[in-house]
Write an enzyme that holds these catalytic residues in place. Structure first.
Site, PDB file in Angstrom:
ATOM      1  N   TYR A   1      -3.855  -0.743   9.951  1.00 47.85           N
ATOM      2  CA  TYR A   1      -3.614  -0.947   8.419  1.00 47.85           C
ATOM      3  C   TYR A   1      -2.124  -0.327   8.079  1.00 47.85           C
ATOM      4  O   TYR A   1      -1.353  -1.260   7.270  1.00 47.85           O
ATOM      5  CB  TYR A   1      -4.716  -0.215   7.676  1.00 47.85           C
ATOM      6  CG  TYR A   1      -4.638  -0.496   6.119  1.00 47.85           C
ATOM      7  CD1 TYR A   1      -5.274  -1.605   5.759  1.00 47.85           C
ATOM      8  CD2 TYR A   1      -3.898   0.144   5.231  1.00 47.85           C
ATOM      9  CE1 TYR A   1      -5.358  -1.938   4.406  1.00 47.85           C
ATOM     10  CE2 TYR A   1      -3.956  -0.141   4.074  1.00 47.85           C
ATOM     11  CZ  TYR A   1      -4.581  -1.086   3.483  1.00 47.85           C
ATOM     12  OH  TYR A   1      -4.697  -1.465   2.013  1.00 47.85           O
TER      13      TYR A   1
ATOM     14  N   SER B   1       0.671  -1.159   0.125  1.00 49.70           N
ATOM     15  CA  SER B   1      -0.154  -0.061  -0.035  1.00 49.70           C
ATOM     16  C   SER B   1       0.898   1.351   0.014  1.00 49.70           C
ATOM     17  O   SER B   1       2.099   1.217   0.244  1.00 49.70           O
ATOM     18  CB  SER B   1      -0.945   0.051   1.344  1.00 49.70           C
ATOM     19  OG  SER B   1      -1.557   1.136   1.379  1.00 49.70           O
TER      20      SER B   1
END
Length: 251
Positions: free
Chosen positions: A156, A143
């Site tokens: 996350y 990410s």
């Protein structure tokens, strides 16, 4: 020889039921790979797209957050006739809250799915590839938050930062043994995970203003990078985190 040809190879793709996982599974199939789709829900549309590309599709239902599931997924894939050629770790979840309010339950849920399960899937897959004497490719889905901190997504960010580190570690250990480990780092993509962001008009506009490409990514924007990292074209690429972000990190 076409360096992007995946004919005769199997790809295990987690989270293949929707979004980025579905797009990558279809992209790999169009490059010639047969697909083992792993997901918590039905993968009917993905299977139809893969079969339309002329490739085989094996479906494995699994909640990857549970203990011991990773090894079973790989074992089930092999039992179904797959060979340990390509593993794409795409499955992931997200929880949003201010760091001051973030719960331990949400922390554990995200870390178990997005980091712990990925490591043990990689481990089980690598063992199978080495036992079979096959060259193999692992493609993790990282990410932008493997590079940046973000806001309101502490678990996350921790998971995706950890995944970048694990990708490099596994590359260090396995490159000389015939296993490439790399990752793609999607930018802001139109998926279920970003629905809340896109619904926030101010936040969505702020994000869009920073993307040089001038648009959010579509899931199929990730497929080409995944095919590259799964194909012979990337045989000398190890431990790379490849941003596919419309230029976000360049801004």
């Amino acid at each position: 020889m076409n360096p992007f040809d995946l004919s005769g190879r199997f790809a295990i793709v987690t989270g293949a039921n929707t979004g980025i996982g579905r797009a990558i599974a279809v992209g790999l199939a169009e490059a010639g790979a047969d697909i083992v789709g792993v997901g918590r829900s039905a993968m009917t549309e993905t299977e139809a797209d893969v079969r339309r590309a002329g490739r085989a599709f094996v479906s494995i239902a699994a909640d990857l957050s549970g203990p011991g599931i990773a090894g079973k997924v790989v074992a089930d894939a092999l039992a179904a006739g797959a060979t340990p050629d390509i593993l794409v770790n795409n499955a992931g979840i997200i929880r949003r809250a201010d760091a001051l309010d973030f719960s331990e339950e949400d922390w554990d849920a995200v870390l178990d799915t997005n980091l712990k399960s990925v490591f043990f899937l990689c481990q089980a897959f690598a063992k199978a590839a080495l036992a079979a004497g096959r060259r193999a490719k692992i493609v993790n889905v990282a990410s932008l938050l493997s590079f940046q901190g973000g806001i309101r997504v502490p678990s996350y960010t921790a998971a995706k930062s950890g995944l970048a580190g694990l990708t490099r570690l596994m590359a260090n250990e396995w490159a000389a043994r015939g296993i490439n480990v790399n990752a793609i780092a999607p930018g802001y993509v139109e998926t279920n995970n970003t629905a809340a962001l896109r619904a926030d008009a101010e936040r969505s506009a702020d994000i869009l203003k920073r993307i040089p490409a001038g648009r959010w990514a579509r899931p199929d924007d990730m497929a080409g990078a995944a095919v590259f990292l799964a194909a012979p074209a990337s045989d000398y690429v190890h431990g790379t985190i490849l941003p596919v972000d419309g230029g976000w990190l360049a801004r």
